[in-house]
Each structure stands twice: as structure tokens, then as C-alpha cells.
Enzyme design. Structure first.
Site: not given
Length: 333
Positions: A193, A250
Site C-alpha cells: 500500500k 495512506t
């Protein structure tokens, strides 16, 4: 209240974990490599480098000696940067015993071996005994956890009893743990990610709108899922907190270091200058090459990761990389 827990890694996340877990344990030892930082934490009760503004609870003991950190610890949490995981676990080895339970909270992959962080820990510790290891991951920013804002994370292990025990001992009023039996899926999601977040930052820095970032996140999740499943992970893991949850946070959060790297790259700054100016490590920078190697090893198509690697390793123009993603051959979803 449980006994002693050792948190190995005095960065922002390790410090935040020490703060949020302090009410759950009699003693929390927080190990950091930098002796001067430890001395200041002992005196001022604040991690002024990595998490300034947050007071350490009275039962948090900052230490720079591994043997002192690990003495009588029932649980050992690894929160060191991925590049230092193997040497730190190796240095810990003489002070470890089979009664300890281990929690890997580092997000990344080991360069060269392509091992996940729990696999690195197991690889080292298994030379002495077979360790019980769980993985902790999920959508968390250290500052928000330290501030006491509600957060939900995943503790994953193939050892159901271990995962359940960590869930019981770590969960509190603002920190909720869900058990998961898929550490492979959780760790691949946690590592990759960060790569997609660099891409999201590039979109932001280029002035692209919400449409572009939403498309990047969605297609990023698709390629992370393809790799995770090829490596034995479960699709449902990628749709949960450790997958979609962490990816959305994120890619969109202002506190994301990896997203910040992407924004600066889009502005034309050199990667070395960006990384050199950061106090903390953006794991996605180092993870990208390992992810490309894993994609090749498992024959998985990962176009976003490939383009991020061309920017980070080869110095390709971020705008050209995004354009190539949009001009790929048309296909079904």
C-alpha cells in the site's frame, strides 16, 4: 493487567504503541537505537524526534540496551524499519526465549530475499527455537493513536490461540483489534500500500483531481490482491482493515510519509533530496524494487508498481509514468 512488553523500535509508531498499550501492561520497555534520544526520553518523557508533543506514561521505560529491553518480557513487538529487521533480530537472539510471544508491526519487505517481516523474524529466531509470531497491521497514523483517537487494526497469525491472546491483551477503549488467520495477505497489503500511496501523492502533486486518485486506489488494490493471492493470501483480507482500510488512509492522509514523497516527486525534486530531508523512513521507496521482483517471480501483472519503480529507480518523469498507465491496452475490469 499483563506483565512486561518490549517494543523494539523507537520511531513514531513504536512510541505510539508504547503510549496506547501502557494502560494494558505493568511495564512497557521502549527500545531505540539512538542513545541520545533514549537519554532525552528518560529525562523529558517525550520522543522529541519522532513523536514530539506526546508525554510517555510513567510505566514506559525507554532503553538503548537490548538485553535490558527484553528482560522478563512476555511479548516482544518488532517495530524497526524493514532494512534493519534482520540485524536487530539477530542482535536480540541471545536474549530471547521460547516463552516469549512475538508481534511483527513493521510494514515492508526484505530486499534480496523478498521475505515478509514476520518471515525475517522467524528465519532468525528459528536458529534458536521455533517462535510464535503474529502480525499487527491496519489503518493507523501514529499521532492519532497517541492522541487517543479510536483506531481499529488486525492481528494475524495462523496460530489462532496466539492471535486471540494478543487481541485480548492489546485491545482497549481507543484501540480495537480484530483477529485474522492470514498473515501473508496482511503483510503483503501492508507493504505494497505504501507504493500505491507514492502514486497517489504524485497525482496530488501533478494537480490531478479526485477521479484520478480514486482510480489509482482501486486499481492499486486490484494488483495488490493479485500478488497477495498468488502468494497464498486470502481475498477477504485485502477487502478489510489491513488491505483497503490501510490503502485508503495512506493514499489520502496528510500524515502519510509515502504520499508526501509522491507529492515532492511530482514537483520535480530528486528522490535523494526528498528522502534525505525526512526524519522518518518512507518504506514504500525501498519496498518497490522488492515488489517488482515478487511480481516477476509469481508472474503477476502490477502496472502501477512497475511505473512507480521506473520513477524511483530510473528517474522517469512522474507525468510520463501516469500517462503510460492511462494509455495501456484496454481490458475488462
Amino acid at each position: 493487567m499483563a506483565g512486561t512488553i518490549a517494543i523494539i523500535g523507537g520511531g513514531s509508531w513504536g512510541t505510539a504503541l508504547a503510549i496506547v498499550l501502557a494502560p494494558r501492561f505493568e511495564r512497557v520497555r521502549l527500545w531505540a537505537h539512538e542513545t541520545d534520544l533514549v537519554d532525552r526520553m528518560v529525562q523529558m518523557r517525550v520522543n522529541d524526534i519522532f513523536l514530539p508533543g506526546f508525554q510517555l506514561p510513567e510505566n514506559v521505560e525507554p532503553v538503548s540496551d537490548l538485553s535490558a529491553a527484553l528482560k522478563d518480557a512476555g511479548i516482544v513487538v518488532g517495530v524497526m524499519p524493514s532494512r534493519f529487521a534482520r540485524p536487530i533480530y539477530s542482535a536480540m537472539l541471545p536474549h530471547l526465549d521460547p516463552a516469549m510471544r512475538f508481534v511483527s508491526a513493521t510494514k515492508g519487505l526484505e530486499s534480496g530475499t523478498l521475505l515478509r517481516m514476520s518471515e525475517v523474524a522467524r528465519d532468525v529466531i528459528a536458529t534458536k527455537f521455533t517462535p510464535r509470531i503474529a502480525v499487527l497491521s491496519g489503518p493507523t497514523f501514529a499521532k492519532e493513536v497517541a492522541r487517543g483517537e479510536p483506531a481499529a487494526v488486525v492481528v494475524a497469525s495462523e496460530d489462532a490461540e496466539l492471535a486471540a491472546s494478543i487481541q485480548r491483551e492489546f485491545s482497549g477503549p481507543t484501540f480495537r483489534l480484530y483477529v485474522n488467520d492470514d498473515p501473508a495477505g496482511v503483510e503483503i497489503a501492508a507493504a505494497l500500500k505504501n507504493i500505491i500511496a507514492i502514486g497517489a501523492g504524485i497525482c496530488q502533486g501533478l494537480g490531478l483531481g479526485s477521479n484520478s486518485i480514486a482510480a489509482l486506489i482501486t486499481r492499486g488494490l486490484a494488483e495488490i490482491t493479485r500478488l497477495a493471492v498468488a502468494m497464498g493470501g486470502k481475498p477477504r483480507t485485502l477487502a478489510g482493515l489491513a488491505g483497503l482500510g490501510d490503502l485508503v488512509l495512506t493514499c489520502n492522509g496528510d500524515l502519510s510519509r509515502n504520499r508526501s514523497v509522491g507529492i515532492e516527486l511530482a514537483k520535480g525534486r530528486k528522490l535523494a533530496d526528498i528522502v534525505g530531508s525526512m526524519k522518518m523512513i518512507a518504506e514504500g521507496v525501498e519496498t518497490t524494487s522488492a515488489a517488482v521482483d515478487l511480481a516477476r517471480k509469481f508472474n503477476v501483472d502490477m502496472p502501477i508498481t512497475t511505473q512507480m519503480a521506473s520513477i524511483l529507480r530510473d528517474g522517469r518523469s512522474p507525468r510520463d509514468a501516469i500517462r503510460e498507465l492511462m494509455e495501456r491496452a484496454l481490458k475488462s475490469e
